[in-house]
Write a protein that holds these residues in place. Structure first.
Motif, mmCIF file in Angstrom:
data_model
loop_
_atom_site.group_PDB
_atom_site.id
_atom_site.type_symbol
_atom_site.label_atom_id
_atom_site.label_comp_id
_atom_site.label_asym_id
_atom_site.label_seq_id
_atom_site.Cartn_x
_atom_site.Cartn_y
_atom_site.Cartn_z
ATOM 1 N N PHE A 307 0.803 -1.217 0.000
ATOM 2 C CA PHE A 307 0.000 0.000 0.000
ATOM 3 C C PHE A 307 0.840 1.273 0.000
ATOM 4 N N ALA A 308 1.958 1.258 0.713
ATOM 5 C CA ALA A 308 2.745 2.482 0.851
ATOM 6 C C ALA A 308 4.222 2.183 0.712
ATOM 7 N N ASP A 309 4.909 2.973 -0.090
ATOM 8 C CA ASP A 309 6.360 2.839 -0.203
ATOM 9 C C ASP A 309 7.015 3.444 1.020
ATOM 10 N N SER A 310 8.222 2.960 1.315
ATOM 11 C CA SER A 310 8.957 3.524 2.450
ATOM 12 C C SER A 310 9.374 4.953 2.129
ATOM 13 N N SER A 311 9.414 5.771 3.155
ATOM 14 C CA SER A 311 9.792 7.169 2.970
ATOM 15 C C SER A 311 11.204 7.389 3.469
ATOM 16 N N ASP A 312 11.680 8.594 3.296
ATOM 17 C CA ASP A 312 13.006 8.928 3.826
ATOM 18 C C ASP A 312 12.863 9.886 4.997
ATOM 19 N N ALA A 313 11.756 9.762 5.711
ATOM 20 C CA ALA A 313 11.465 10.699 6.795
ATOM 21 C C ALA A 313 12.541 10.681 7.872
ATOM 22 N N LEU A 314 13.056 9.505 8.207
ATOM 23 C CA LEU A 314 14.044 9.450 9.272
ATOM 24 C C LEU A 314 15.335 10.139 8.883
ATOM 25 N N SER A 315 15.683 10.085 7.614
ATOM 26 C CA SER A 315 16.917 10.731 7.192
ATOM 27 C C SER A 315 16.797 12.246 7.217
ATOM 28 N N ASN A 316 15.589 12.747 7.397
ATOM 29 C CA ASN A 316 15.362 14.190 7.439
ATOM 30 C C ASN A 316 15.011 14.687 8.843
ATOM 31 N N LEU A 317 15.338 13.910 9.856
ATOM 32 C CA LEU A 317 14.984 14.323 11.215
ATOM 33 C C LEU A 317 15.767 15.540 11.689
ATOM 34 N N LYS A 318 16.896 15.781 11.044
ATOM 35 C CA LYS A 318 17.720 16.934 11.393
ATOM 36 C C LYS A 318 18.136 16.866 12.865
ATOM 37 N N SER A 319 17.796 17.887 13.651
ATOM 38 C CA SER A 319 18.283 17.928 15.026
ATOM 39 C C SER A 319 17.338 17.283 16.026
ATOM 40 N N SER A 320 16.144 16.879 15.593
ATOM 41 C CA SER A 320 15.191 16.290 16.522
ATOM 42 C C SER A 320 15.555 14.848 16.841
ATOM 43 N N LYS A 321 15.075 14.386 17.988
ATOM 44 C CA LYS A 321 15.284 13.005 18.400
ATOM 45 C C LYS A 321 13.936 12.296 18.515
ATOM 46 N N VAL A 322 13.979 10.997 18.310
ATOM 47 C CA VAL A 322 12.808 10.164 18.542
ATOM 48 C C VAL A 322 13.189 9.108 19.567
ATOM 49 N N VAL A 323 12.471 9.081 20.674
ATOM 50 C CA VAL A 323 12.725 8.125 21.750
ATOM 51 C C VAL A 323 11.553 7.155 21.813
ATOM 52 N N VAL A 324 11.836 5.889 21.574
ATOM 53 C CA VAL A 324 10.804 4.860 21.594
ATOM 54 C C VAL A 324 10.786 4.215 22.977
ATOM 55 N N ILE A 325 9.670 4.348 23.680
ATOM 56 C CA ILE A 325 9.476 3.659 24.963
ATOM 57 C C ILE A 325 8.416 2.597 24.725
ATOM 58 N N HIS A 326 8.857 1.357 24.739
ATOM 59 C CA HIS A 326 7.940 0.269 24.426
ATOM 60 C C HIS A 326 8.033 -0.794 25.506
ATOM 61 N N GLY A 327 7.281 -1.866 25.343
ATOM 62 C CA GLY A 327 7.274 -2.897 26.368
ATOM 63 C C GLY A 327 7.378 -4.298 25.799
ATOM 64 N N SER A 328 8.211 -5.110 26.410
ATOM 65 C CA SER A 328 8.374 -6.485 25.947
ATOM 66 C C SER A 328 7.136 -7.331 26.213
ATOM 67 N N LYS A 329 6.155 -6.787 26.969
ATOM 68 C CA LYS A 329 4.909 -7.497 27.218
ATOM 69 C C LYS A 329 3.740 -6.887 26.440
ATOM 70 N N ASP A 330 4.052 -6.022 25.497
ATOM 71 C CA ASP A 330 3.012 -5.382 24.693
ATOM 72 C C ASP A 330 2.519 -6.382 23.651
ATOM 73 N N THR A 331 1.249 -6.771 23.730
ATOM 74 C CA THR A 331 0.697 -7.742 22.795
ATOM 75 C C THR A 331 -0.078 -7.091 21.656
ATOM 76 N N VAL A 332 -0.281 -5.790 21.723
ATOM 77 C CA VAL A 332 -0.992 -5.083 20.659
ATOM 78 C C VAL A 332 -0.008 -4.658 19.567
ATOM 79 N N SER A 333 1.010 -3.929 19.965
ATOM 80 C CA SER A 333 2.130 -3.628 19.071
ATOM 81 C C SER A 333 3.310 -4.423 19.612
ATOM 82 N N PRO A 334 3.462 -5.669 19.212
ATOM 83 C CA PRO A 334 4.389 -6.583 19.889
ATOM 84 C C PRO A 334 5.837 -6.149 19.801
ATOM 85 N N TRP A 335 6.536 -6.408 20.882
ATOM 86 C CA TRP A 335 7.965 -6.110 20.968
ATOM 87 C C TRP A 335 8.719 -6.771 19.828
#
Length: 389
Positions: A307-335
């Motif tokens: 449905f969707a091609d991959s983008s280059d959004a991450l390569s354009n993050l510039k100075s911003s950071k993305v911090v992923v806080i996830h859980g190894s027990k998450d069954t909806v969006s699984p680890w």
């Protein structure tokens, strides 16, 4: 980049308040017999009474000098829900019309005037009311929290359907401009994750960091069923043909959210009034299908879907950071889906070094709600290491 694991002491207490364990008082062996040792019993009872009096006096003295902020350390886990409810009902829902789109967005502000501004975006079938639990977390009392309901969420309008989370990010940034918020962090929970991502990706001068808290993966709508079967929706037709769920039933909403909670944890008591607000949010989401389609199109890892091609959004993050806080027990969006995709996304050839980081809080999809004292500590660790350092 290495994954950051929570410390063992914290992860092992995922359903507790985080209080320190106190050893049981040692009880001295009983006296031999009242009949054979009457004098000794009288003396012991007198000494015991004196000791109890001294302890009570000492406790009263300490109570008079205890600082208010120390009270939270001795509270039961359930008390944070009472605090959240009090905050929610004392905080008015505000609304602003967005000039460029004509939509009206609703929001609540908690702890106004604090040094760290955090814009929180809710997940699917949730709204700003769930953010009240985050606002009540002791570790976030130095945060000015702005809980926004995007277009199509409960409390906000959806006169025009939306097709991407990027549109919603633009609209929320316009709301912040109307509020005279020049710089803030963003936190997106579950479906709110992509919105926070685009806020940081497109407006790095205003959003230096985005926290993706138990967000959907970085490559479209992928999740596991209750039978542990992987589902990848890659067409609008697949979403529209999905079986309807009875969100009008508050009991269904409660049971659904509870099924997403951290295994082994005590979810919010069913009779707690917060659940009434959560049910209303789930029942009144006009943009449910639109949000699902946007989830499917959210694809920022170098993986192509039908449905969707991959983008280059991450390569354009510039100075911003993305911090992923996830859980190894998450069954909806699984680890096991989130971790490899995130690591793929933070490869040097795809995103600048130091741009993304990954923290495991050891919780389920509803971790910020069912285990707030654990989530707040992992968030604080990420904040100190990635933002304030």
């Amino acid at each position: 980049m290495a994954t950051v694991q929570p410390d063992t002491a914290t992860s092992n207490k995922s359903c507790t308040s985080g209080d320190e364990e106190r050893p049981n008082d040692k009880i001295a062996p009983a006296a031999a017999s009242n009949a054979t040792r009457p004098n000794q019993n009288i003396i012991c009872n007198s000494l015991l009474a004196l000791a109890v009096f001294c302890v009570i006096a000492a406790c009263l003295a300490v109570g008079l000098t205890r600082k208010p902020e120390s009270v939270s350390l001795i509270r039961k886990p359930e008390s944070i829900y009472d605090d959240a409810l009090a905050l929610l009902e004392a905080t008015p829902l505000k609304m602003k019309e967005i000039p460029t789109t004509g939509e009206t967005l609703s929001y609540r502000e908690y702890n106004n005037g604090q040094p760290h501004t955090l814009v929180v975006l809710p997940g699917f079938r949730a709204d700003d009311t769930m953010t009240s639990v985050i606002a009540a977390m002791p570790e976030l009392q130095d945060h000015h929290i702005i809980a926004v309901n995007p277009r199509g969420w409960n409390g906000s309008t959806m006169n025009t359907p939306f097709t991407s989370h990027e549109e919603l990010a633009d609209e929320i940034m316009e709301l912040l401009e109307l509020m005279n918020v020049e710089n803030s962090m963003a936190m997106g929970i579950s479906t709110g994750g992509p919105i926070a991502f685009y806020m940081a990706q497109k407006y790095p001068e205003k959003i230096p960091v985005a926290f993706l808290a138990h967000s959907i993966p970085l490559s479209g709508l992928r999740f596991l069923t209750i039978n542990n079967e992987l589902v990848v929706l890659e067409s609008i037709e697949a979403i529209k043909s999905s079986p309807a769920m009875p969100f009008e039933d508050p009991d269904f909403v409660y049971d659904l959210f509870k099924s997403f909670s951290t295994p082994g944890c005590n979810y919010i008591p069913k009779k707690h009034k917060l659940n009434q607000y959560f049910a209303k949010a789930a029942q009144n989401m006009p943009g449910a299908i639109d949000a699902s389609v946007s989830n499917m199109r959210f694809n920022v890892t170098p993986i192509k879907t039908a449905f969707a091609d991959s983008s280059d959004a991450l390569s354009n993050l510039k100075s911003s950071k993305v911090v992923v806080i996830h859980g190894s027990k998450d069954t909806v969006s699984p680890w096991k889906i989130v971790e490899p995709l995130t690591k793929l996304a933070i490869a040097e050839q795809w995103a600048p070094p130091g741009t993304l980081s990954l923290y495991d809080d050891g919780l389920g999809h509803m971790g910020p709600v069912d285990s707030p004292y654990v989530f707040e500590k992992v968030y604080r660790q990420a904040l100190e290491e990635q933002v304030l350092a």
